[in-house]
Design a protein around this motif. Structure first.
Motif, PDB file in Angstrom:
ATOM      1  N   MET A  82       0.847  -1.201   0.000  1.00  0.00           N
ATOM      2  CA  MET A  82       0.000   0.000   0.000  1.00  0.00           C
ATOM      3  C   MET A  82       0.882   1.251   0.000  1.00  0.00           C
ATOM      4  SD  MET A  82      -1.395  -0.302   3.862  1.00  0.00           S
ATOM      5  CE  MET A  82      -0.306  -0.194   5.260  1.00  0.00           C
ATOM      6  N   CYS A  83       0.251   2.395  -0.296  1.00  0.00           N
ATOM      7  CA  CYS A  83       0.974   3.654  -0.454  1.00  0.00           C
ATOM      8  C   CYS A  83       1.737   4.015   0.830  1.00  0.00           C
ATOM      9  CB  CYS A  83      -0.015   4.755  -0.813  1.00  0.00           C
ATOM     10  SG  CYS A  83       0.722   6.395  -0.863  1.00  0.00           S
ATOM     11  N   ASP A  84       3.000   4.418   0.674  1.00  0.00           N
ATOM     12  CA  ASP A  84       3.819   4.778   1.833  1.00  0.00           C
ATOM     13  C   ASP A  84       3.387   6.107   2.438  1.00  0.00           C
ATOM     14  OD1 ASP A  84       5.934   4.394   3.655  1.00  0.00           O
ATOM     15  OD2 ASP A  84       7.196   5.760   2.505  1.00  0.00           O
ATOM     16  N   SER A  85       2.639   6.898   1.662  1.00  0.00           N
ATOM     17  CA  SER A  85       2.201   8.191   2.178  1.00  0.00           C
ATOM     18  C   SER A  85       0.819   8.076   2.828  1.00  0.00           C
ATOM     19  CB  SER A  85       2.179   9.214   1.037  1.00  0.00           C
ATOM     20  OG  SER A  85       1.705  10.459   1.487  1.00  0.00           O
ATOM     21  N   CYS A  86      -0.197   7.583   2.073  1.00  0.00           N
ATOM     22  CA  CYS A  86      -1.586   7.640   2.575  1.00  0.00           C
ATOM     23  C   CYS A  86      -2.177   6.269   2.846  1.00  0.00           C
ATOM     24  CB  CYS A  86      -2.461   8.402   1.589  1.00  0.00           C
ATOM     25  SG  CYS A  86      -2.892   7.439   0.121  1.00  0.00           S
ATOM     26  N   SER A  87      -1.411   5.184   2.625  1.00  0.00           N
ATOM     27  CA  SER A  87      -1.874   3.796   2.800  1.00  0.00           C
ATOM     28  C   SER A  87      -2.974   3.411   1.808  1.00  0.00           C
ATOM     29  CB  SER A  87      -2.372   3.538   4.237  1.00  0.00           C
ATOM     30  OG  SER A  87      -1.349   3.824   5.150  1.00  0.00           O
ATOM     31  N   GLY A  88      -3.106   4.175   0.729  1.00  0.00           N
ATOM     32  CA  GLY A  88      -4.085   3.843  -0.317  1.00  0.00           C
ATOM     33  C   GLY A  88      -3.593   2.682  -1.174  1.00  0.00           C
ATOM     34  N   PRO A  89      -4.470   2.148  -2.060  1.00  0.00           N
ATOM     35  CA  PRO A  89      -4.069   1.030  -2.924  1.00  0.00           C
ATOM     36  C   PRO A  89      -3.091   1.456  -4.018  1.00  0.00           C
ATOM     37  CG  PRO A  89      -6.436   1.536  -3.177  1.00  0.00           C
ATOM     38  CD  PRO A  89      -5.868   2.567  -2.248  1.00  0.00           C
ATOM     39  N   GLU A 137       1.743   3.356  -8.694  1.00  0.00           N
ATOM     40  CA  GLU A 137       1.119   4.662  -8.406  1.00  0.00           C
ATOM     41  C   GLU A 137      -0.031   4.447  -7.430  1.00  0.00           C
ATOM     42  OE1 GLU A 137       0.189   7.962 -11.570  1.00  0.00           O
ATOM     43  OE2 GLU A 137      -1.504   6.611 -11.443  1.00  0.00           O
ATOM     44  N   CYS A 138      -0.154   5.353  -6.472  1.00  0.00           N
ATOM     45  CA  CYS A 138      -1.251   5.274  -5.500  1.00  0.00           C
ATOM     46  C   CYS A 138      -2.530   5.785  -6.166  1.00  0.00           C
ATOM     47  CB  CYS A 138      -0.927   6.108  -4.271  1.00  0.00           C
ATOM     48  SG  CYS A 138      -2.308   6.217  -3.115  1.00  0.00           S
ATOM     49  N   THR A 139      -3.595   5.004  -6.068  1.00  0.00           N
ATOM     50  CA  THR A 139      -4.846   5.427  -6.711  1.00  0.00           C
ATOM     51  C   THR A 139      -5.580   6.474  -5.864  1.00  0.00           C
ATOM     52  OG1 THR A 139      -6.063   3.606  -5.726  1.00  0.00           O
ATOM     53  CG2 THR A 139      -5.114   3.199  -7.887  1.00  0.00           C
ATOM     54  N   GLU A 140      -5.085   6.737  -4.653  1.00  0.00           N
ATOM     55  CA  GLU A 140      -5.716   7.760  -3.792  1.00  0.00           C
ATOM     56  C   GLU A 140      -4.993   9.106  -3.903  1.00  0.00           C
ATOM     57  OE1 GLU A 140      -8.387   7.433  -1.623  1.00  0.00           O
ATOM     58  OE2 GLU A 140      -8.764   5.374  -2.276  1.00  0.00           O
ATOM     59  N   CYS A 141      -3.682   9.135  -3.539  1.00  0.00           N
ATOM     60  CA  CYS A 141      -2.975  10.433  -3.474  1.00  0.00           C
ATOM     61  C   CYS A 141      -2.062  10.657  -4.681  1.00  0.00           C
ATOM     62  CB  CYS A 141      -2.180  10.545  -2.170  1.00  0.00           C
ATOM     63  SG  CYS A 141      -0.638   9.611  -2.148  1.00  0.00           S
ATOM     64  N   SER A 142      -2.016   9.704  -5.613  1.00  0.00           N
ATOM     65  CA  SER A 142      -1.246   9.743  -6.868  1.00  0.00           C
ATOM     66  C   SER A 142       0.273   9.691  -6.667  1.00  0.00           C
ATOM     67  CB  SER A 142      -1.636  10.954  -7.741  1.00  0.00           C
ATOM     68  OG  SER A 142      -0.952  12.122  -7.341  1.00  0.00           O
TER      69      SER A 142
HETATM   70 ZN   LIG Z   1      -1.263   7.495  -1.472  1.00  0.00          ZN
END
Ligand SMILES: [Zn+2]
Length: 393
Positions: A6-13, A48-53
């Motif tokens: 998961m995203c290292d910044s926002c934990s998004g997918p 690429e994070c699908t939440e915060c890009s």
């Molecule tokens: Zn993210």
């Protein structure tokens, strides 16, 4: 090696967007003894994070493996030295005076410039040799030999007027701990100045060779703004400066209202097709040189040279050698491709030289006017075969 789910910044997918296959560590240059069993290779997959890009690597190599033998010296590059002097002056204008902390202080080039501007300075860097070099350059300041983290930041608890992080946030494998450390070190009205490789420039230039294992995250103003906001920072200002082919510099604090930021969609299909155009252009120039019986070399052996040589499968049958002015790199080999690195004075006008430090192409053209006048050829391996263009805001 860590596999990021998961995203290292926002934990998004995360979704995978580009793969370079298995690649050696770009800065782990080889010694003669290593050539029998060349260094290990690791998967280089960009997601690429699908939440915060935020664009980030799917596989993260342990820092202890990557930085055991780090050879990049900030002060070895004259353009970098000039840029840091100008950054120190900009910080002076905005912050005035006080305690300045630099994360990833390298050989102390910026710390020294900050001291000249009247700041008390402290640096933090994981490379022991670099810390020692930095300490010798400073009159009052010092350096701590450590990876930046919230616990290291506790040493400065709430005392810093400014924290500076130039080309180091993208190397962090724990962005939220990094930012918690920045928050902890700063005074409530302190300023955070951060510079990162600008993803937008990288995409526009199809600069795949700027992607390597040490660079874990790739930011644009949106994804960087989102990370800072999560830690209570508002964006005071941001700019793209003409260094490293597009460096994003952001000024942030907790005492203002954030400026608006526009979301940028990343066009990975265009990136891949531009990359193929680049490969065709560079290969055609190499073929021309070879058919004219000109030997081909790399001008410079930065991390970009390792990536380009290995991804495009260029070995010594095509690229005879790489010249580099950094003494610590001379006598070593580019990993994977096994191209030897020699001092600049071994470059004769017989060569066609592919400029690997193409972010400094203009300066190199000026410096090498005698080489060109004597028949030497310089190739800029960018999308348009010209110095890169920094996108405007
Ligand atoms: Zn993210």
């Amino acid at each position: 090696m860590l596999i990021r789910e998961m995203c290292d910044s926002c934990s998004g997918p995360l979704r995978d967007v580009f793969s370079m296959g298995s690649m050696p560590l770009a800065n782990s240059l080889l010694k003669a003894d290593d050539l029998a069993s060349p260094g290990e290779a690791y998967p280089l997959v960009v997601a690429e994070c699908t939440e915060c890009s935020l664009v980030q690597l799917r596989y993260v190599v342990e820092p202890e493996v990557m930085y055991s033998d780090y050879r990049f010296f900030t002060g070895a590059s004259t353009p970098n030295t000039a840029l840091f002097r100008s950054l120190a002056q900009s910080i002076k204008q905005r912050v005035g005076s006080g305690l300045a902390i630099e994360i990833g202080s390298n050989d102390g080039t910026l710390l020294e410039a900050m001291e000249v501007e009247g700041f008390d300075v402290a640096g933090v860097d994981p490379a022991k040799t670099h810390c020692e070099i930095a300490r010798k350059r400073l009159t009052r300041g010092t350096t701590i030999n450590a990876y930046w983290s919230e616990s290291v930041a506790a040493a400065f608890a709430g005392r810093a007027d400014v924290v500076v992080a130039c080309n180091v946030l993208g190397h962090s494998d724990n962005l939220n701990d990094f930012m918690s450390g920045v928050s902890r070190a700063l005074k409530p009205n302190g300023i955070f100045v951060v510079e990162v490789q600008y993803l937008q420039s990288l995409l526009e230039e199809a600069g795949f060779e700027m992607m390597y294992h040490e660079h874990v995250s790739y930011f644009d103003e949106w994804s960087l703004g989102a990370l800072l906001a999560r830690h209570g920072f508002a964006i005071e200002d941001w700019e793209v400066i003409d260094a490293q082919c597009g460096t994003l510099r952001m000024w942030a604090s907790k005492t203002t209202i954030s400026m608006p930021i526009e979301f940028r969609k990343h066009d990975w299909q265009k990136f891949r097709s531009d990359l193929e155009s680049r490969r065709e252009y560079v290969m055609s120039r190499i073929d021309d040189a070879i058919s004219n019986r000109r030997p081909v070399c790399f001008y410079g052996a930065p991390a970009k040279a390792t990536q380009l040589a290995n991804f495009w499968k260029l070995g010594t049958d095509t690229v005879e050698l790489a010249t580099d002015t950094t003494p610590a790199k001379q006598g070593l080999w580019i990993p994977g491709a096994l191209i030897p690195i020699v001092p600049r004075d071994q470059l004769t006008p017989a060569y066609t030289a592919i400029v690997m430090a193409w972010n400094f192409y203009r300066q190199i053209i000026a410096r090498e006017s005698e080489f060109v006048a004597a028949g030497g050829e310089l190739i800029c391996p960018t999308l348009k075969g010209e110095p890169c263009i920094t996108p405007t805001r």
